[in-house]
Design an enzyme around this catalytic site. Structure first.
Site, short mmCIF file in Angstrom:
data_model
loop_
_atom_site.label_atom_id
_atom_site.label_comp_id
_atom_site.label_asym_id
_atom_site.label_seq_id
_atom_site.Cartn_x
_atom_site.Cartn_y
_atom_site.Cartn_z
CB SER A 1 5.38 0.59 -4.63
OG SER A 1 3.93 0.29 -4.49
CG ASP A 2 4.77 -4.25 0.20
OD1 ASP A 2 3.78 -4.41 0.00
OD2 ASP A 2 5.25 -4.80 1.34
#
Ligand code: BGC
Length: 711
Positions: free
Chosen positions: A258-259
């Site tokens: 994920s970011d």
């Protein structure tokens, strides 16, 4: 080997597995060892033992810190699984090369590959295993600050650059590339970072997705999800995007990360009511690693107990992480190539500086030149270098460990290159985006009057573009505009050197500028590269990777827009009453110190059978008196199709060099693949019918030829 990883997995508790798929900032790992700092407890509600147990980390200062964190980690980890170290090595590690938007403008994939290979060499010595690059988000809106991180507005160019970057980063086999931000992060509405992305499937597939797929096809080891929602669903929890498209359709079975904090942001988006919901959505989407939040660590045990998630799903994610650790060699040697001494000697070595300099030279774009450039280095006796960026090394936001003092600004570089000339400096005005007054202007004007040549360095500072750095207005500050007008009035032999991380709106000032050089954020060697270009040691060859609009009101503006039923002007046409539709400078545009003539294209046949190909060629002649390079660009339009097609699309290019009066035949093969698009059938197909082909040195094309695709 697979057995070995599965045995390892079998020994792990659920908590240990969840730690493997959680990522924390390196600073917190130190905190784990220190009693004084409470950051991770507050930010992530994690206990110290949980923090030090994570499987990967990001952001740290180099080999020395990496080795010490790894040691600490192994001291605490009962399974002895080393940490993966990740970092944003976007346009260089210590030797900073031009921002990706500039690299796009080089149209030189071999050079871009070389840049990334060099960054990779530096970073692995600094202990980095994964770079969060390439960033391949297509962008059509220069208000978005992260334009600087992409290679621009064109799908084909982005694909070529994405592949080159992955090859460069991963060539040695010692590092992994993480392509980001999946997906369509660059289409943030209104150009505001992190904002909504709402986009039809066909536009997504035709324009936005191909560069991620190109990076994956080239072997990128990781994919990072984006912050944005895509048609209503945040990417990290978007099952259609990650599970169905990326994994099932494209066959990507490696790590998805994920970011930063993007799991928890699914709650802020209003998509997940609780962190438990965030964890469930993310694991169902098959997003493996959670960056900088702790939903997996804290919520998955309950989700498993409730039967909503199975331990097998967790095992799959953990195995993907372990596989990369094994592939890079970490399971056998936790420190791998990290070596403080070698890191010091390789970073900024002459070979790397030379690559960075060449990249800055090849990506600069000459936008206007009314008999000003090149300056004559033999005649120039007094040279003024003026402006807020006249003596700054312009690195760009993601400069990693690069430092301003590693390079020279234009003033110092020109002084060094021309020891017998008198080179003067004046600041001229303040560098701030909103600077209105121009206090030291009279000093700059007086200096301009007494000099032979004037170099005026204006634009955006390093931190005016990049993450979170959107702008609503793209003009130069009032102070910089005044400075340009006054200095040019004092001395017509002035070149404006523009530093920026995005296209700016120059309409108000362009008529006052006799010569304009787009330098972007050129990196450590930018000053030397510009000195070489301005005094003619090297020629310009860069072409715009993004359209320069006349006004913010034209945005989004890009060369490959769909055809409209009313392409004409006035009245009731697709036009503006108060301004032309055309941009100030189009995609693919850039001048040189020489000129090139391109003949009308010749095509090998009028028809092409599905599955076959044909050739289209032009003669390109250098009609000036200097050697130079140009980018020969092939554009195609599908004249009539099951869905309306763009007015033209770049399908291939070749960067060629010619001596004065030399000419060369440049040929392109047109293949069925080039003619495919996401059709009304919901498939990538080439449709029979007529096509127009142009070959030009910018996206402004004339003299097309036609052929028909037949069964
Ligand atoms: C950015 C990513 C970056 C990550 C880690 C985020 O804020 O969007 O591009 O890789 O931080 O630094």
């Amino acid at each position: 080997m697979i057995m070995k990883l599965e045995n390892l997995l079998a020994k792990m508790t659920l908590e240990q597995k969840l730690a493997q798929i959680s990522q924390c900032n390196a600073v917190y790992l130190h905190v784990g060892a220190s009693d004084d700092v409470t950051g991770p407890e507050q930010e992530l509600s994690l206990k110290k033992e949980e923090v030090v147990a994570v499987g990967s980390t990001l952001n740290y200062s180099g080999a020395k810190e990496m080795i010490s964190i790894q040691k600490e980690h192994l001291h605490n980890d009962p399974n002895q699984i080393p940490l993966l170290f990740m970092m944003d090595v976007i346009h260089g590690y210590r030797t900073v090369y031009p921002i990706p938007l500039a690299l796009g403008a080089s149209f030189d994939t071999a050079l871009v590959e070389e840049c990334c290979e060099m960054a990779s060499e530096e970073m692995v010595l600094g202990g980095v295993h994964v770079t969060f690059a390439p960033m391949v988000d297509l962008v059509r809106d220069p208000r978005w600050g992260r334009c600087m991180e992409t290679t621009g507005e064109d799908t084909y160019l982005n694909c070529e650059m994405a592949r080159a970057m992955v090859r460069g980063f991963q060539k040695s086999g010692k590092a992994a590339a993480c392509v980001k931000h999946f997906a369509a992060y660059g289409q943030a509405e209104a150009g505001r970072d992190y904002n909504t992305t709402d986009i039809s499937e066909r536009t997504l597939r035709d324009f936005y997705l191909p560069a991620y797929q190109a990076a994956i096809d080239e072997g990128a080891e990781m994919v990072m999800t984006s912050f944005n929602i895509l048609n209503g669903i945040p990417s990290s929890g978007n099952k259609w995007l990650v599970k169905e498209l990326l994994r099932d359709e494209w066959g990507f079975d490696k790590i998805v990360i994920s970011d930063y904090n993007a799991f928890r942001e699914m709650h802020i988006h209003g998509y997940c009511a609780t962190e438990k919901d965030c964890a469930e959505k993310a694991i169902q989407a098959t997003t493996d690693i959670e960056m900088m939040s702790a939903c997996y660590l804290q919520q998955i045990p309950t989700l498993i107990a409730e039967g909503k998630v199975s331990e097998k799903q967790i095992d799959e994610a953990v195995l993907r992480v372990l596989r990369l650790k094994e592939k890079l060699g970490l399971l056998d040697n936790p420190y791998l190539y990290a070596d403080e001494e070698q890191e010091m000697s390789v970073c900024l070595c002459e070979k790397h500086r030379e690559i960075a300099r060449r990249a800055a030279e090849k990506s600069a774009v000459l936008l206007k030149n009314e008999n000003v450039l090149p300056f004559d280095k033999n005649k120039a006796k007094r040279i003024a270098v003026i402006g807020p960026f006249a003596d700054k090394t312009m690195l760009g936001q993601w400069h990693c460990h690069g430092r301003e003092e590693d390079g020279l600004g234009v003033f110092s570089a020109v002084k060094r290159m021309l020891p017998n000339a008198e080179v003067f400096f004046a600041q001229g005005c303040d560098e701030k985006i909103n600077a209105t007054d121009c206090e030291p202007i009279s000093e700059a004007v007086e200096l301009a009057k007494k000099c032979d040549d004037v170099i005026l360095c204006v634009g955006e500072d390093t931190y005016m573009s990049g993450e979170g750095m959107s702008r609503a207005e793209l003009r130069l500050s009032k102070a910089q505009q005044t400075l340009i007008r006054e200095v040019v009035k004092a001395n017509q032999n002035t070149v404006v050197v523009l530093f920026c991380g995005r296209p700016l709106v120059l309409t108000d000032i362009i008529d006052d500028i006799p010569a304009l050089v787009l330098a972007w954020q050129p990196g450590t060697e930018g000053g030397n590269a510009l000195a070489n270009l301005l005094f003619g040691n090297v020629n310009f060859s860069g072409k715009l990777s993004m359209t320069f609009p006349r006004s913010e009101g034209q945005i989004p503006i890009y060369y490959n827009s769909y055809r409209t039923g009313r392409p004409f002007e006035a009245p009731y046409g697709s036009w503006y009453q108060d301004m032309p539709n055309a941009p100030l400078y189009p995609f693919g545009y850039g001048l040189s110190y020489t000129s090139f003539a391109i003949s009308k294209p010749e095509i090998s046949a009028d028809t092409m059978k599905i599955g076959e190909s044909l050739t289209v060629s032009v003669d390109v002649r250098n009609t000036g008196d200097r050697s130079g390079e140009t980018v020969v660009q092939l554009y195609i339009c599908d004249d009539y199709a099951s869905l309306v097609r763009p007015v033209k699309e770049l399908k291939a290019y070749q960067k060629i060099g010619l001596k004065p009066n030399e000419s060369k035949k440049v040929s392109f093969e047109i293949t069925e693949e080039m003619l495919k698009f996401w059709t009304a059938n919901g498939k990538f197909e080439a449709e029979i019918g007529s096509f127009t082909v142009w070959i030009s040195d910018s996206s402004n094309v004339k003299d097309g030829v036609k052929f028909s695709l037949i069964n």
